[in-house]
Design a protein around this motif. Sequence first.
Motif, PDB file in Angstrom:
ATOM      1  N   TRP A  83      19.810  37.045  12.832  1.00 22.28           N
ATOM      2  CA  TRP A  83      19.171  37.524  14.060  1.00 22.28           C
ATOM      3  C   TRP A  83      19.801  36.906  15.296  1.00 22.28           C
ATOM      4  O   TRP A  83      19.965  35.697  15.370  1.00 22.28           O
ATOM      5  CB  TRP A  83      17.669  37.170  13.975  1.00 22.28           C
ATOM      6  N   VAL A  84      20.128  37.764  16.262  1.00 23.22           N
ATOM      7  CA  VAL A  84      20.545  37.288  17.588  1.00 23.22           C
ATOM      8  C   VAL A  84      19.480  37.774  18.565  1.00 23.22           C
ATOM      9  O   VAL A  84      19.504  38.930  18.987  1.00 23.22           O
ATOM     10  CB  VAL A  84      21.936  37.843  17.971  1.00 23.22           C
ATOM     11  N   PRO A  85      18.513  36.912  18.894  1.00 23.78           N
ATOM     12  CA  PRO A  85      17.372  37.386  19.676  1.00 23.78           C
ATOM     13  C   PRO A  85      17.755  37.746  21.112  1.00 23.78           C
ATOM     14  O   PRO A  85      18.740  37.248  21.641  1.00 23.78           O
ATOM     15  CB  PRO A  85      16.398  36.207  19.654  1.00 23.78           C
ATOM     16  N   ARG A  88      18.093  34.910  23.251  1.00 21.89           N
ATOM     17  CA  ARG A  88      19.116  33.978  22.722  1.00 21.89           C
ATOM     18  C   ARG A  88      18.514  32.767  22.029  1.00 21.89           C
ATOM     19  O   ARG A  88      18.935  32.397  20.961  1.00 21.89           O
ATOM     20  CB  ARG A  88      20.101  33.536  23.799  1.00 21.89           C
ATOM     21  N   ASN A  89      17.537  32.148  22.661  1.00 21.07           N
ATOM     22  CA  ASN A  89      16.814  31.049  22.016  1.00 21.07           C
ATOM     23  C   ASN A  89      17.713  29.994  21.368  1.00 21.07           C
ATOM     24  O   ASN A  89      17.535  29.615  20.224  1.00 21.07           O
ATOM     25  CB  ASN A  89      15.846  31.586  20.969  1.00 21.07           C
ATOM     26  N   ILE A  90      18.659  29.525  22.158  1.00 16.01           N
ATOM     27  CA  ILE A  90      19.489  28.400  21.716  1.00 16.01           C
ATOM     28  C   ILE A  90      18.593  27.169  21.602  1.00 16.01           C
ATOM     29  O   ILE A  90      17.669  26.997  22.392  1.00 16.01           O
ATOM     30  CB  ILE A  90      20.584  28.146  22.783  1.00 16.01           C
ATOM     31  N   PHE A  91      18.855  26.309  20.588  1.00 20.57           N
ATOM     32  CA  PHE A  91      18.129  25.027  20.528  1.00 20.57           C
ATOM     33  C   PHE A  91      18.742  24.120  21.584  1.00 20.57           C
ATOM     34  O   PHE A  91      19.850  23.611  21.423  1.00 20.57           O
ATOM     35  CB  PHE A  91      18.246  24.411  19.143  1.00 20.57           C
ATOM     36  N   ARG A  92      18.028  23.941  22.648  1.00 19.71           N
ATOM     37  CA  ARG A  92      18.597  23.282  23.823  1.00 19.71           C
ATOM     38  C   ARG A  92      18.892  21.803  23.591  1.00 19.71           C
ATOM     39  O   ARG A  92      19.807  21.247  24.173  1.00 19.71           O
ATOM     40  CB  ARG A  92      17.647  23.428  25.014  1.00 19.71           C
ATOM     41  N   SER A  93      18.081  21.166  22.735  1.00 18.65           N
ATOM     42  CA  SER A  93      18.275  19.730  22.550  1.00 18.65           C
ATOM     43  C   SER A  93      19.339  19.434  21.491  1.00 18.65           C
ATOM     44  O   SER A  93      19.711  18.288  21.295  1.00 18.65           O
ATOM     45  CB  SER A  93      16.948  19.079  22.145  1.00 18.65           C
ATOM     46  N   ALA A 141      24.664  32.143  20.068  1.00 16.89           N
ATOM     47  CA  ALA A 141      23.606  32.822  19.327  1.00 16.89           C
ATOM     48  C   ALA A 141      24.212  33.691  18.214  1.00 16.89           C
ATOM     49  O   ALA A 141      23.699  33.724  17.089  1.00 16.89           O
ATOM     50  CB  ALA A 141      22.767  33.683  20.267  1.00 16.89           C
ATOM     51  N   ARG A 144      25.746  31.293  15.560  1.00 22.25           N
ATOM     52  CA  ARG A 144      24.678  30.681  14.776  1.00 22.25           C
ATOM     53  C   ARG A 144      24.168  31.672  13.714  1.00 22.25           C
ATOM     54  O   ARG A 144      23.970  31.305  12.557  1.00 22.25           O
ATOM     55  CB  ARG A 144      23.535  30.279  15.715  1.00 22.25           C
ATOM     56  N   ALA A 145      24.004  32.932  14.120  1.00 20.21           N
ATOM     57  CA  ALA A 145      23.523  33.925  13.161  1.00 20.21           C
ATOM     58  C   ALA A 145      24.573  34.176  12.078  1.00 20.21           C
ATOM     59  O   ALA A 145      24.244  34.296  10.900  1.00 20.21           O
ATOM     60  CB  ALA A 145      23.184  35.227  13.886  1.00 20.21           C
TER      61      ALA A 145
END
Lengths: 235, 407, 283
Positions: A83-85, A88-93, A141, A144-145
């Motif tokens: 999934w590429v939302p 994007r919802n990157i894990f920022r930390s 994103a 990552r997917a």
Amino acid sequence: MADLLAIEGLSAGYGRAVVLSDVSLRLAEGEALAVLGRNGVGKTTLIDSIVGVTRRISGSILLGGRDIAALPPEQRAALGVGWVPQERNIFRSLSVEENITAVARPGPWSLQRVFDFFPRLKERRHQAGSSLSGGEQQMLAIGRALATNPRLLLLDEPTEGLAPIIVEELLRVLTALFRDEGLTGIIVEQQARKILPITHRALILERGQVVHAGASGELLADAAMLERHLGVTAG
Amino acid sequence: MTNRMGAWRRREILAGLAATAGMLAAPAIVRAAPSGKPVKIGGTLSLTGFLAQTAVIHKIASEIMVEEINVRNGFLGRPVEFVLLDDQSKPDVARSLYEKLITVDKVDLIQGPYATAPILAAMGVAQRYGKVIIQNSMGIPKMQTYERAFPATPFGSEPDKTYPNVILDAMASLPTPPKSMVVLTSKFPSAQFMALGMKEQAEKRGVKVLMYLEYESGNRDFGAIAARIKEANPDFLWVGSLGLESNQVLESLRKLDYAPKNHFHLYPAPGPLALSPDGNNALCSTFLEPAEPFMSRPGVARIAGEFKEKATKANLPYTTIDAQAAGMVSQWQMLEAAVNGSGSLDDEKIAAWLKKNRVTTIYGSLRFDGPFNHGDASQLIKQVQDKEWRVVWPKEFAAPGVALKGA
Amino acid sequence: MPSATLLGQALISGVLAGGMYGLLALGLSLSWGLLRLVNLSHFALAFLAAYLTYELGTNYHVAPWWSAMLIVPAMFAMGLAQHWIFDKFKVNELASLLITFSFAIILEVAIQLYWTADYRRYETHYSTMSFKVGPFYIPVLELILCLVAGVLAWGTWLWLRKTYVGKALRAAAEDADIAAAYGVDHKKLAYLLSGMGAAYAGIAGTFIALIATLAPAQIWTWLGVVFAVVIIGRLGNPLGALFAGMLIGASESIAMAVLSPAWAPVVSFSLLIVILLWDPEWL
Ligand SMILES: Nc1ncnc2c1ncn2[C@@H]1O[C@H](COP(=O)(O)OP(=O)(O)O)[C@@H](O)[C@H]1O
Ligand SMILES: [Mg+2]
């Protein structure tokens, strides 16, 4: 060849509101499907229903013949939904590299291969996810997917909000993935003329229903249809 | 779905809290046998919370005394029933529990709790309802301003002047009397009160106070304080400690390979200090010890025996009766004498009787007609020798062959 | 002005005392930072472990390191059991405070029922051992504690950074729904982490048994300072927790050596406020 994805009579919504009603679609292995439609017609709801993060009301979702409609998201992911939302919802930390390795699963898409595909990510591998530009976030994103080695890749408006030059770069990436690599996937897009050349088939959503389904090439040639459902003017 | 979960969650929390509260609030009733309607006596002890270790001792002492009183004549021939609640070491809880004891449980009389803060809280309630309140552990007598509050321990009315001088007298009797001292104290009010008195009296008598240090109660690490004491190297270390703080100070000193020369501790946990490898020669105040001449006072040997038995049964590591437990014994002896002496359960009459009469308690004969209802101070000094507390001062109270040891 | 020896000695004992803050903060910081569960019963679990160490040591003459082999896995299991409740009732951050507070009270009462409210001291000959370096004394037990805390903090930090599970946990802490959509089984990982937190409480408990005299109400002694440590060290950061513990320990100790010892608690909480307002990058 058997369909990788078969959705039958899917309805979904939020609270009492029914957003998708009775959507059916099929996707063969190696096929790319464009999902088109104006804002708010339910494209994201469709993608999210496959991922498992919306409330499904009825219908079945078969992935490789197995009904995943009742499974929680983490099990769907394990079965191959990537999934590429839209957000994007990157894990920022997490760092760029950690964003990828935190969710990676074995397969042809290794970290190395993702980096070969997106050299910019490799350059920034140790930077925090929060420090990336919009285009870089979109690439992360996607990377990552890919690293989850999905059987089915879902992209929700990947070009949204990006500068034209970045959009061109992204479209080249998508061409490589779906045309050269032969990935199976669904791409939600508003820019029909840009995405139809990449995908094999396309469908148009309107108010939560499928109003057109056919080959991408045919739709690209049908200016009237594009104009009617998407407000895209010829040219 | 979400709502149901919410309800479940609340119920779970409520159940947990209720169960806890139930465990804490269930009154422990100590009951026995003469005849007629029992005389109900209410009180709280800090059965849980930071004062809990001392409360167990007082609870046992109360049980023993209620049994003894009931074996005798009870109060005016009626059996005595002690309604004991847990104030959780919190003054505000003590306040509401005394309120409840008096107005809801309708107890006939009350007994004071342990430690200054709960006592002050209980005293306020007692005053409002005109109840007599006897307590054994309020270290600052001038705070006992209520005319029906009585001390069960012979602190005297000005212990901040009298105590230090007894200690300094003892120190002066040593072959090499200390010339310098360090006063280290908790900021806990009753400790600080005595520490300031100690400093003042020492300076008056020409003992040089090298350092006066205060630490917050609940201090966790004594390493830096120990380093300061070691550097000052006083002839005499006076510690205004509560509970385990003395052990912590001494352990921290040992980690610096330093043992204090002469050292006094105000309110230490007696058992752990005596047993500690660092406790040797530690000094402390007392009013009574389980040794001669105290054991030959009437009833003391019997009470000490019962105490040992009950403390062992309650799985306490230190089972000998000491001045602390004796405080509660004295409290009951006073109440028994005053009720039977005045022939009444009326608080006014009981208070009047106490002001006019002496009571023979485990501490000896006490009077209550001085300032703040206090009488004479009768402070003794004890010392850890061979892991046991022994009375060493004044000399006439020391057992044969026992003497104060100096550095 | 205090001498250099006094200052040095105060610094050493403060840093070493801070090791205990850090060790206690470790488990708390992990569950708070990564699971959004504020576990007040962490301290009660540590004391339960301490009492068990005392019991095994005094009545059965089991050396503390052997009892730790037993107690630490048992605490891990308790952590799992506790998490089962969090999981079953979908406990959030605020509710976790209340529930674990109840746990702590219940454990305190249970400890008091079995071991009484009286002081318990596990006497060992090494509890006050120290050695000399130049003019300074280094207490052996506290030094070992700090080394253990250091190894744990460092190991946990690496684990969170380098392993799949660690990274997945961090991802899920940031956005559990998204992480789940990428296949992170947050529930399973949360059990693991809760177990680990409790196991760390068990390790801390072993040292508490050796260093401190036990009484049930002492459970609450470390609460305030350890919370400050967790916050200063940043939630979910094990090295931060240890570093913050030592920082607070050292500043308290220096304050006690230079100013009045009564200033110590003021110093640690002022430090907390300063760091919260200033929020330096490096911390
Ligand atoms: N979380 C939500 N809660 C309630 N309604 C929503 C939510 N998300 C989207 N909707 C509504 O559902 C409809 C479809 O939204 P969406 O699937 O995001 O459309 P698209 O992706 O085609 O723009 C819209 O009318 C939108 O307002
Ligand atoms: Mg959308």
